[in-house]
Design an enzyme around this catalytic site. Structure first.
Site, PDB file in Angstrom:
ATOM      1  N   SER A   1       0.835  -1.207   0.000  1.00  9.67           N
ATOM      2  CA  SER A   1       0.000   0.000   0.000  1.00  9.67           C
ATOM      3  C   SER A   1       0.865   1.249   0.000  1.00  9.67           C
ATOM      4  CB  SER A   1      -0.885  -0.017   1.261  1.00  9.67           C
ATOM      5  OG  SER A   1      -1.465   1.245   1.484  1.00  9.67           O
TER       6      SER A   1
ATOM      7  N   TYR B   1      -1.562  -0.873  10.815  1.00  9.10           N
ATOM      8  CA  TYR B   1      -1.892  -1.500   9.519  1.00  9.10           C
ATOM      9  C   TYR B   1      -0.746  -1.258   8.538  1.00  9.10           C
ATOM     10  CZ  TYR B   1      -3.375  -1.536   4.705  1.00  9.10           C
ATOM     11  OH  TYR B   1      -3.405  -1.735   3.345  1.00  9.10           O
TER      12      TYR B   1
ATOM     13  N   LYS C   1       2.258  -3.849   6.608  1.00  6.14           N
ATOM     14  CA  LYS C   1       2.627  -3.889   5.181  1.00  6.14           C
ATOM     15  C   LYS C   1       4.132  -3.679   5.035  1.00  6.14           C
ATOM     16  CE  LYS C   1      -1.372  -4.530   3.203  1.00  6.14           C
ATOM     17  NZ  LYS C   1      -1.670  -5.798   2.507  1.00  6.14           N
TER      18      LYS C   1
HETATM   19  C1  WQD Z   1      -9.312   9.750   1.262  1.00  6.48           C
HETATM   20  C2  WQD Z   1      -9.493  11.236   1.521  1.00  6.48           C
HETATM   21  C3  WQD Z   1      -9.702  11.785   3.842  1.00  6.48           C
HETATM   22  C4  WQD Z   1     -13.532   9.705   4.399  1.00  6.48           C
HETATM   23  C5  WQD Z   1      -6.753   4.659   3.226  1.00  6.48           C
HETATM   24  C6  WQD Z   1      -5.667   3.844   3.840  1.00  6.48           C
HETATM   25  C7  WQD Z   1      -4.810   3.242   2.762  1.00  6.48           C
HETATM   26  C8  WQD Z   1      -5.671   2.478   1.780  1.00  6.48           C
HETATM   27  C9  WQD Z   1      -6.766   3.378   1.217  1.00  6.48           C
HETATM   28  C10 WQD Z   1      -5.635   0.146   2.332  1.00  6.48           C
HETATM   29  C11 WQD Z   1      -8.683  11.748   2.714  1.00  6.48           C
HETATM   30  C12 WQD Z   1     -10.996  12.109   3.091  1.00  6.48           C
HETATM   31  C13 WQD Z   1     -12.376  10.211   3.843  1.00  6.48           C
HETATM   32  C14 WQD Z   1     -14.537  10.588   4.863  1.00  6.48           C
HETATM   33  C15 WQD Z   1     -13.180  12.447   4.177  1.00  6.48           C
HETATM   34  N1  WQD Z   1      -6.248   1.342   2.397  1.00  6.48           N
HETATM   35  N2  WQD Z   1     -12.211  11.553   3.731  1.00  6.48           N
HETATM   36  N3  WQD Z   1     -14.321  11.935   4.728  1.00  6.48           N
HETATM   37  O1  WQD Z   1      -6.949   7.625   4.024  1.00  6.48           O
HETATM   38  O2  WQD Z   1      -6.147   8.038   1.625  1.00  6.48           O
HETATM   39  O3  WQD Z   1      -6.180   5.721   2.523  1.00  6.48           O
HETATM   40  O4  WQD Z   1      -7.525   3.874   2.336  1.00  6.48           O
HETATM   41  O5  WQD Z   1      -4.626  -0.145   1.749  1.00  6.48           O
HETATM   42  O6  WQD Z   1      -3.902   2.362   3.381  1.00  6.48           O
HETATM   43  O7  WQD Z   1      -4.848   4.721   4.606  1.00  6.48           O
HETATM   44  O8  WQD Z   1      -8.329   6.870   2.025  1.00  6.48           O
HETATM   45  O9  WQD Z   1     -10.693   7.055   1.450  1.00  6.48           O
HETATM   46  O10 WQD Z   1     -10.038   7.052   3.912  1.00  6.48           O
HETATM   47  O11 WQD Z   1      -9.535   9.068   2.512  1.00  6.48           O
HETATM   48  O12 WQD Z   1     -13.019  13.659   4.077  1.00  6.48           O
HETATM   49  O13 WQD Z   1     -15.610  10.185   5.391  1.00  6.48           O
HETATM   50  O14 WQD Z   1     -10.870  11.477   1.837  1.00  6.48           O
HETATM   51  O15 WQD Z   1      -9.397  12.814   4.792  1.00  6.48           O
HETATM   52  O16 WQD Z   1      -8.245  13.060   2.410  1.00  6.48           O
HETATM   53  P1  WQD Z   1      -6.868   7.182   2.610  1.00  6.48           P
HETATM   54  P2  WQD Z   1      -9.733   7.465   2.515  1.00  6.48           P
END
Ligand code: WQD
Length: 332
Positions: free
Chosen positions: A124, A148, A152
């Site tokens: 990841s 997590y 990885k």
């Molecule tokens: C994306 C953006 C949030 C939800 C995570 C894991 C990563 C991978 C993918 C496994 C950010 C914003 C999110 C919400 C928001 N998983 N957001 N409101 O954090 O980039 O990555 O998922 O491998 O390891 O860390 O993805 O979709 O959670 O967030 O504003 O309800 O959307 O702040 O900027 P992220 P995400």
């Protein structure tokens, strides 16, 4: 080829299984169904006309993993299986280290015992921590901010040490950015149980009015509009990247890492606006405080994956938001 896919009933795993079957590979799935449902197997058969061998077992039970390798002559393993919720990993670190590391150690031991030394590992972009520069290249410094991500990174270290001990291994480490979307049949896609952690599944639940509004975690980042910027990649493009990685490990004896991303960064507000325009639907939102552990920006430099794997994304952001929504509409 005979390909074992651990976690093959999950979001990325099931899309990869579909592409492998359509590539006329034989597929064997191991999945404990902790993050997926048994009906995915029928959906895979509906899409491809083929039903892969399926073992509902936990990779932490080494004897059961051994049985699978005794039943099948496995050429390559694609290892997706693992717990993957960042927030949950902070609350339950021992569960994450136990599950993700023991399962991988068992798998590698059994592979070695059966002289199966070709592996594609699902890593990841989270292993890059908070990057100092952008776009992110594979040789950037590695660090993690949650258990997590640490599992990885630890597994990447294990694989590098394994290769150093026995260069007969051939290992491709794939670092995913943010996978979203769904198969064009809308039979498989992403529909996490409960309240989603990730942005796109949350947006979709707001769009179908299962949730009242989206909470945007902060608009005071140093980004184009203050909201978080990520590299969203269509899950079908990501799945096809695994077939390229399988070809790579079949034809080389090395260990290497590849970023699987589009190279484009989109902000949360851009994602909401694109989703609304493409699907002609409102997504009410509120700006709230930053989520702890979030970083401002994260997007890939896809050059090396293109050069080494011939990997290139074909789907557009419009495809991603349309397919994410249509999948849920078709499976309500
Ligand atoms: C994306 C953006 C949030 C939800 C995570 C894991 C990563 C991978 C993918 C496994 C950010 C914003 C999110 C919400 C928001 N998983 N957001 N409101 O954090 O980039 O990555 O998922 O491998 O390891 O860390 O993805 O979709 O959670 O967030 O504003 O309800 O959307 O702040 O900027 P992220 P995400």
């Amino acid at each position: 080829m005979n390909i074992l896919v651990t976690g093959g009933m999950g979001f990325i795993g099931s899309h990869t299984v579909v592409e492998l079957l359509e590539n006329n590979d034989e597929v064997i799935i191991i999945d404990n169904l902790i993050n997926s449902k048994i009906d995915v197997l029928d959906k895979i058969e509906k899409i491809t006309g083929k039903k892969p061998a399926f073992y509902q077992i936990n990779l932490c039970d080494k004897d059961l993993v051994e049985k699978v390798f005794s039943n099948h002559q496995i050429d390559v393993v694609i290892h997706f299986a693992g717990l993957k919720a960042v927030g949950e990993s902070v609350e339950k670190p021992l569960l994450y280290y136990q599950n993700n590391l023991i399962s991988t150690l068992n798998l590698l031991e059994v592979m070695k015992n059966h002289n199966c030394k070709k592996l594609v590992f699902s890593s990841s972009a989270t292993v890059y921590g908070s990057p100092k520069f952008l776009p992110i290249k594979e040789d950037f410094p590695l660090s993690t901010t949650n258990p997590y991500g640490s599992t990885k990174l630890f597994i990447e270290h294990m694989l590098k040490d394994l290769y150093t001990s026995d260069p007969e291994w051939s290992i491709a480490i794939l670092r995913y950015f943010n996978p979203i979307g769904a198969h064009p049949s809308y039979l498989i896609g992403e529909n996490p149980n409960g309240i989603p952690n990730n942005l796109m599944p949350y947006i979709v639940k707001v769009a179908i009015k299962q949730l009242d509004h989206l909470n945007i975690f902060g608009n005071d980042y140093q980004t184009k509009d203050g909201t978080g910027v990520r590299d969203y990649i269509h899950v079908v493009d990501l799945a096809k990247g695994h077939l390229k990685a399988v070809q790579k490990v079949m034809t080389t004896n090395k260990i290497d890492c590849y970023n699987l991303g589009t190279g484009n960064g989109y902000s949360v507000l851009e994602m909401v606006e694109t989703f609304e325009q493409v699907n002609n639907i409102e997504v009410p939102y509120q700006i709230v405080a930053r989520r702890s552990g979030d970083i401002a920006q994260c997007y890939a430099d896809p050059t090396y994956a293109k050069q080494e794997l011939g990997f290139e994304c074909e789907k557009t952001l419009e495809d991603m938001v349309k397919d994410s929504y249509q999948y849920i509409i078709n499976n309500k």
